[in-house]
Design a protein around this motif. Structure first.
Motif, PDB file in Angstrom:
ATOM      1  N   GLU A   1       0.835  -1.206   0.000  1.00  0.00           N
ATOM      2  CA  GLU A   1       0.000   0.000   0.000  1.00  0.00           C
ATOM      3  C   GLU A   1       0.866   1.250   0.000  1.00  0.00           C
ATOM      4  OE1 GLU A   1      -3.148   2.269  -0.363  1.00  0.00           O
ATOM      5  OE2 GLU A   1      -3.355   0.093  -0.229  1.00  0.00           O
TER       6      GLU A   1
ATOM      7  N   THR B   1       2.149   1.841  -3.450  1.00  0.00           N
ATOM      8  CA  THR B   1       1.059   2.366  -4.282  1.00  0.00           C
ATOM      9  C   THR B   1       0.866   3.864  -4.047  1.00  0.00           C
ATOM     10  OG1 THR B   1      -0.052   0.226  -4.241  1.00  0.00           O
ATOM     11  CG2 THR B   1      -1.381   2.132  -4.832  1.00  0.00           C
ATOM     12  N   ASN B   2       0.892   4.295  -2.788  1.00  0.00           N
ATOM     13  CA  ASN B   2       0.751   5.715  -2.476  1.00  0.00           C
ATOM     14  C   ASN B   2       1.917   6.538  -3.013  1.00  0.00           C
ATOM     15  OD1 ASN B   2      -1.667   5.284  -1.140  1.00  0.00           O
ATOM     16  ND2 ASN B   2      -0.707   5.103   0.876  1.00  0.00           N
TER      17      ASN B   2
ATOM     18  N   LYS C   1       1.379   6.948  -6.768  1.00  0.00           N
ATOM     19  CA  LYS C   1       0.258   7.792  -7.175  1.00  0.00           C
ATOM     20  C   LYS C   1       0.399   9.239  -6.705  1.00  0.00           C
ATOM     21  CE  LYS C   1      -3.285   4.148  -7.297  1.00  0.00           C
ATOM     22  NZ  LYS C   1      -4.582   3.700  -6.724  1.00  0.00           N
ATOM     23  N   HIS C   2       0.937   9.456  -5.509  1.00  0.00           N
ATOM     24  CA  HIS C   2       0.839  10.780  -4.902  1.00  0.00           C
ATOM     25  C   HIS C   2       2.172  11.412  -4.505  1.00  0.00           C
ATOM     26  CE1 HIS C   2      -3.380   9.669  -4.607  1.00  0.00           C
ATOM     27  NE2 HIS C   2      -3.070   8.634  -3.818  1.00  0.00           N
TER      28      HIS C   2
ATOM     29  N   GLY D   1      -6.839   9.177   3.520  1.00  0.00           N
ATOM     30  CA  GLY D   1      -7.149   8.234   2.447  1.00  0.00           C
ATOM     31  C   GLY D   1      -7.447   6.851   2.974  1.00  0.00           C
TER      32      GLY D   1
ATOM     33  N   GLY E   1      -6.264   4.174   1.913  1.00  0.00           N
ATOM     34  CA  GLY E   1      -5.037   3.382   2.014  1.00  0.00           C
ATOM     35  C   GLY E   1      -4.386   3.506   3.374  1.00  0.00           C
TER      36      GLY E   1
END
Length: 463
Positions: A366, A369-370, A373-374, A410, A412
């Motif tokens: 996770e 993934t963050n 994306k961010h 979020g 996540g």
């Protein structure tokens, strides 16, 4: 016994034992103090008696000194003796105070309250304890004077009582002269004083016990209130956690259902249509083209199944272990982005509990993934350290960061936090704008998880 009752008992029992110990010590000290006060009081009374007797004898000697001076100046001895006896007979005080005189042979010469004893030889007189009273009084007087205690008849009650006497020698006549005070009232006074002290001790003890019980009751009430409030907060937190977990499961299952329906199901339906077309046109030139399209659809469905299977339970995690699965995630991050990964991974030789391995893997997955994306990060540092009782995970990136004070975090971050807390671990996240993000998670190596391993392993993170 319920856990709350045990906690309450453990909190209050030491206080009760301490209170009992303090009460016992207080009672013992009060009893000892009472005895000491009684002894001091009795000693004070005896000392006062001594001083009084000495003063009485001194007054008596002062009364007969003029007669003794006349005796030295030539007064006839018999007349002097008569005057001295008469003077001493008249010296009485209180209700039982008088003076007595004996010669060296034990013959009584003066006794104001018992005149029948005058002229009698009492040298062999014994009191009820067996002591020779007159002999011992003469011995004390001849040794320079002093005090002596014995039993003698008390005139006012006409019964035997303890008496304290002070005797001296009249040197000019070689007589023993003295006086005494009955000391039976001392014991009564001491008894009265002891009763008063005991009553004060009892009242003080009862007051202290009452205050102690009130204090203990207040402490019990406070402990119960605090315990109830804490339990309510814990129940509320547990309920929120359970609700989030159920919501999380619903979201994951809904996503998994959508994956199957919109992905694999559509691919399989499309494959079936191409196969039906190929069957109908079998032998025609374009039938082979339809079979190839059906094959491509099947290959796509296989890849989709593998992707979903990996999300459900990474095969690498089962086959090669946690470290290899983590390296696969990090290798994939480096290959598909511009992020440089610094790795400091120290795992124990033996396999970790399945729930801990899955949670560590999902948290890292996770976090990656963050970052993709961010974060817009260029460097990621991952550190895993294994200790005797716990496992510590730390991820640091140099990305754009975000404000951790915002309420709506979020999904996540919430998922990561709840995964860690479900295993009884601790999750912390520190980040600031343009300052990067630091994620820390600590896992107990002997956890008592809220959720079992099968539930954790059946969840899907990336839908």
């Amino acid at each position: 016994m319920p856990l709350k009752a045990k906690i309450l008992l453990v909190s209050i029992l030491p206080l009760i034992l301490l209170s009992i110990a303090i009460s016992w010590v207080y009672q013992q000290q009060a009893k000892t103090l009472s005895q000491q006060q009684a002894e001091i009081f009795e000693e004070t009374l005896i000392t006062d008696k001594h001083k009084s007797l000495e003063n009485y004898v001194t007054l008596a000697m002062n009364s007969i000194d003029p007669i003794l001076e006349e005796l030295e100046l030539g007064l006839e001895k018999s007349i002097a003796e008569y005057k001295i006896k008469d003077t001493l007979r008249g010296l009485v005080y209180d209700s039982d105070g008088y003076f007595f005189v004996y010669d060296q042979n034990g013959v009584n010469l003066v006794h104001a309250t018992q005149p029948e004893l005058e002229g009698q030889n009492l040298i062999d007189f014994q009191d009820e304890t067996g002591q020779y009273v007159i002999q011992e009084l003469l011995q004390v007087a001849n040794n320079g004077g002093g005090f002596h205690r014995y039993i003698w008849k008390k005139p006012t009650v006409k019964s035997e009582r303890h008496k304290l006497s002070y005797v001296v020698i009249i040197p000019e006549l070689n007589w023993m002269m003295g006086t005494g005070l009955y000391v039976d009232n001392i014991a009564a006074d001491v008894t009265i004083m002891e009763e008063k002290v005991s009553a004060n001790v009892r009242s003080s003890f009862l007051a202290a016990t009452f205050l102690l019980l009130i204090t203990l009751a207040l402490v019990v009430v406070i402990v119960i209130v605090v315990n109830t409030h804490t339990a309510q907060l814990a129940d509320k937190r547990l309920q929120e956690l359970a609700n989030r977990f159920i919501t999380f499961q619903v979201i994951q299952r809904r996503g998994f259902s959508r994956e199957l329906h919109d992905g694999i199901n559509q691919l399989l339906v499309s494959t079936k249509l191409w196969l039906n077309i190929a069957e109908k046109k079998w032998g025609e030139p374009d039938s082979v083209e339809h079979l190839e399209k059906a094959e491509n659809q099947l290959n796509t469905a296989i890849q989709e199944v593998r992707r979903i299977s990996k999300n459900l339970r990474p095969i690498m995690l089962d086959d090669l272990g946690l470290e290899s699965a983590i390296h696969e995630l990090l290798d994939e991050l480096e290959e598909q982005s511009d992020v440089n990964v610094n790795r400091k991974i120290q795992l124990p030789k033996q396999r970790l509990p399945d729930a801990v391995e899955m949670t560590v893997y999902r948290v890292i997955q996770e976090a990656i993934t963050n970052i993709r994306k961010h974060a817009k990060a260029t460097t990621l540092t991952i550190s895993i350290k294994s200790y005797t009782n716990n496992l510590q995970l730390k991820l640091c990136d140099n990305g754009c960061g975000f404000s951790t004070k915002r309420q709506n975090q979020g999904i996540g971050i919430i998922n990561m936090r709840e995964r860690v807390e479900l295993l009884g671990g601790k999750f912390t996240l520190a980040s600031k704008t343009d300052g990067g993000t630091v994620l820390k998670a600590v896992f107990e190596l002997n956890p008592k998880p809220v959720a079992d391993e099968s539930t954790l392993s059946s969840e899907v993170i990336n839908i």
